[in-house]
Design an enzyme around this catalytic site. Structure first.
Site, mmCIF file in Angstrom:
data_model
loop_
_atom_site.group_PDB
_atom_site.id
_atom_site.type_symbol
_atom_site.label_atom_id
_atom_site.label_comp_id
_atom_site.label_asym_id
_atom_site.label_seq_id
_atom_site.Cartn_x
_atom_site.Cartn_y
_atom_site.Cartn_z
ATOM 1 N N PRO A 253 -18.257 27.462 -57.349
ATOM 2 C CA PRO A 253 -18.821 28.066 -58.568
ATOM 3 C C PRO A 253 -17.670 28.444 -59.499
ATOM 4 C CG PRO A 253 -18.810 29.666 -56.797
ATOM 5 C CD PRO A 253 -18.296 28.392 -56.212
ATOM 6 N N ASP A 426 -12.172 29.670 -59.048
ATOM 7 C CA ASP A 426 -13.315 29.803 -58.147
ATOM 8 C C ASP A 426 -13.797 31.252 -58.204
ATOM 9 O OD1 ASP A 426 -15.057 30.036 -55.990
ATOM 10 O OD2 ASP A 426 -13.896 28.687 -54.717
ATOM 11 N N HIS A 427 -15.003 31.442 -58.703
ATOM 12 C CA HIS A 427 -15.514 32.804 -58.898
ATOM 13 C C HIS A 427 -15.801 33.507 -57.578
ATOM 14 C CE1 HIS A 427 -16.523 35.797 -61.755
ATOM 15 N NE2 HIS A 427 -16.940 34.969 -62.707
ATOM 16 N N ARG A 428 -15.747 32.778 -56.471
ATOM 17 C CA ARG A 428 -15.956 33.425 -55.172
ATOM 18 C C ARG A 428 -14.749 34.260 -54.764
ATOM 19 N NH1 ARG A 428 -17.208 28.275 -51.531
ATOM 20 N NH2 ARG A 428 -15.347 27.631 -52.729
ATOM 21 N N CYS A 430 -12.450 35.778 -56.829
ATOM 22 C CA CYS A 430 -12.093 36.902 -57.710
ATOM 23 C C CYS A 430 -13.058 36.973 -58.872
ATOM 24 C CB CYS A 430 -10.660 36.751 -58.227
ATOM 25 S SG CYS A 430 -10.414 35.352 -59.344
#
Length: 456
Positions: A253, A426-428, A430
């Site tokens: 994501p 990758d928004h997972r 941070c």
């Protein structure tokens, strides 16, 4: 008496299951020695030369150039002469002379050899290397031209020189570089024409062969109604790229943030480091130094997501990947241990990797060990890009072209050198605050590089 030994395509590492035969370096009837490269193969990682583990005469090539060979399947069959273990002193001297000639030829540029699939000395794996004099005797008895070096064979092939008509001046009649050069220099135009060198209609270069293979399809496409121009098989390299990018888009994501940066001071610093005797570190090395410093400050972006254990992993060290466009496509070799290098050290390693990328000689490890990627897409003349993260990494920083633009400095309009930085992350791993903090750190270093170096 001659026995046939079939060499199976070895496991080239990184879990690869197949390779494409780019070019054969030998032909049926050629004499080969242990460790002599016999084929160039392209894997999903790089182009490498595969050396022969056997000495003898080539009996069969298993596959045409451009075909795929599975790991563990036959690559080449070599007729190995059965010889005794006893060698006279004269034979030993001839072998040493032939070996020395081979080494000299290869030092002149035969290319990269895949280490580990031949033998580098006579005792490896308990096998005793067969004397080259035995191979010489077999070649002479069968009227096969004695050529050890693939480089010499390649020179002859490119110049349309028939090695059967060349007399070798090396030990035991070995045909070496100067013999082929003499044959090329003494070739008459009518002889070259007879060999087909002057007749475009009879010459089938790899480019023409590839073009011939890409013939238009007769049937029309059912969706568009248009005829297909050509179909081009995906190489192993392109398949690997497609799989990696598809996995990245499917699993990560991602989010993108960007900022315009005044890089005037960075360009000026680069020029100040240049002298008449020392070109100094390049711009990319300076950028890399600041990116490494940013990753040390924000280690969340220098890691990966362990989905099986549901853990976010951060590396103790940085292998900085550098996106590079080559004839084979986009590759991302990494500067190993970038965190431990000075700016000059980074510059030297970047230049080495760039040269290896152009030549297709990057190792599998260099192409797969990166922990973060820096992409200088400004070299393509574009300002920005929403790049795709190089899975399993979690971020990629792009740098656009540096051009003169109007910019407000101290309340006044000025012409400055502007570039754009874009960070895809990758928004997972941070939230936006960490990504923005890293991007702002690098941007500030670009704008005030002297001050940034003082804090490193």
């Amino acid at each position: 008496m001659t026995t046939a030994q079939t060499f199976l395509l070895p496991d080239l590492g990184e879990g690869l299951t197949e390779a494409e035969i780019v070019r054969w370096l030998v032909a049926v009837g050629d004499v080969v020695v242990v460790d002599a490269p016999v084929a160039e193969v392209e894997t999903a990682k790089s182009i490498v030369e595969v050396p022969s583990p056997y000495a003898g005469v080539v009996a069969e090539l298993h596959g045409a150039e451009g075909s795929m060979v599975d790991v563990g399947k036959p690559l080449i069959t070599i007729g190995v002469p059965a010889v005794g273990e006893d060698t006279a002193a004269e034979g030993v001297r001839e072998e040493d002379e032939a070996a020395e000639a081979y080494r000299k030829e290869e030092q002149a540029g035969s290319g990269n050899v895949l280490i580990g699939y031949g033998t580098s000395d006579g005792a490896r794996n308990g096998r005793r290397r067969k004397p080259r004099t035995a191979v010489v005797a077999e070649a002479v008895a069968s009227s096969v031209p004695l050529v050890i070096s693939p480089l010499v064979r390649r020179m002859a092939r490119d110049a349309k020189v028939d090695l059967r008509e060349v007399s070798g001046s090396g030990a035991g009649g070995l045909i070496i570089r100067r013999d082929v050069e003499a044959a090329i220099a003494g070739a008459r135009p009518e002889a070259a024409l007879a060999r087909g060198a002057g007749s475009p209609s009879t010459v089938q270069t790899p480019a023409l062969q590839a073009l011939a293979a890409q013939t238009p399809a007769a049937s029309a496409d059912s969706r568009t109604g248009l005829p297909e121009l050509r179909r081009i098989p995906m190489s192993g390299f392109r398949k690997a790229v497609a799989a990696t990018l598809s996995r990245s888009r499917a699993e990560i994501p991602e989010a993108t943030t960007w900022v315009d940066v005044d890089a005037t001071a960075l360009v000026e610093l680069r020029e100040s480091l240049r002298t008449s005797s020392d070109p100094g570190p390049g711009l990319l090395a300076l950028m890399a130094r600041f990116v490494v410093a940013g990753l040390q400050k924000y280690p969340e972006l220098n890691g990966f997501v362990d989905t099986e254990r549901e853990e976010l992993v951060q590396y103790d060290g940085i292998n900085l990947g550098l996106a590079a466009q080559t004839e084979r496509g986009l590759v991302v070799p990494a500067v190993v241990g970038a965190h431990a290098l000075t700016t000059r050290g980074l510059d030297a390693e970047i230049r080495r990797l760039t040269g290896s990328a152009r030549e297709g000689r990057l190792t599998a490890n260099e192409l797969s060990c990166g922990t973060f990627t820096l992409n200088n897409y400004g070299s393509f003349g574009v300002d920005g890009s929403a790049a795709i993260i190089n899975h399993p990494q979690v971020a990629i920083l792009g740098v656009g072209r540096i051009i003169d633009r109007p910019w407000v400095v101290d309340g006044e309009l000025a012409i400055r050198k502007l570039t754009q930085l874009s960070l895809v992350f990758d928004h997972r791993v941070c939230d936006g605050g960490v990504a923005a903090g890293f991007l702002r750190f690098v941007a500030d270093a670009f704008e005030s590089p002297t001050s940034a170096f003082a804090d490193l």
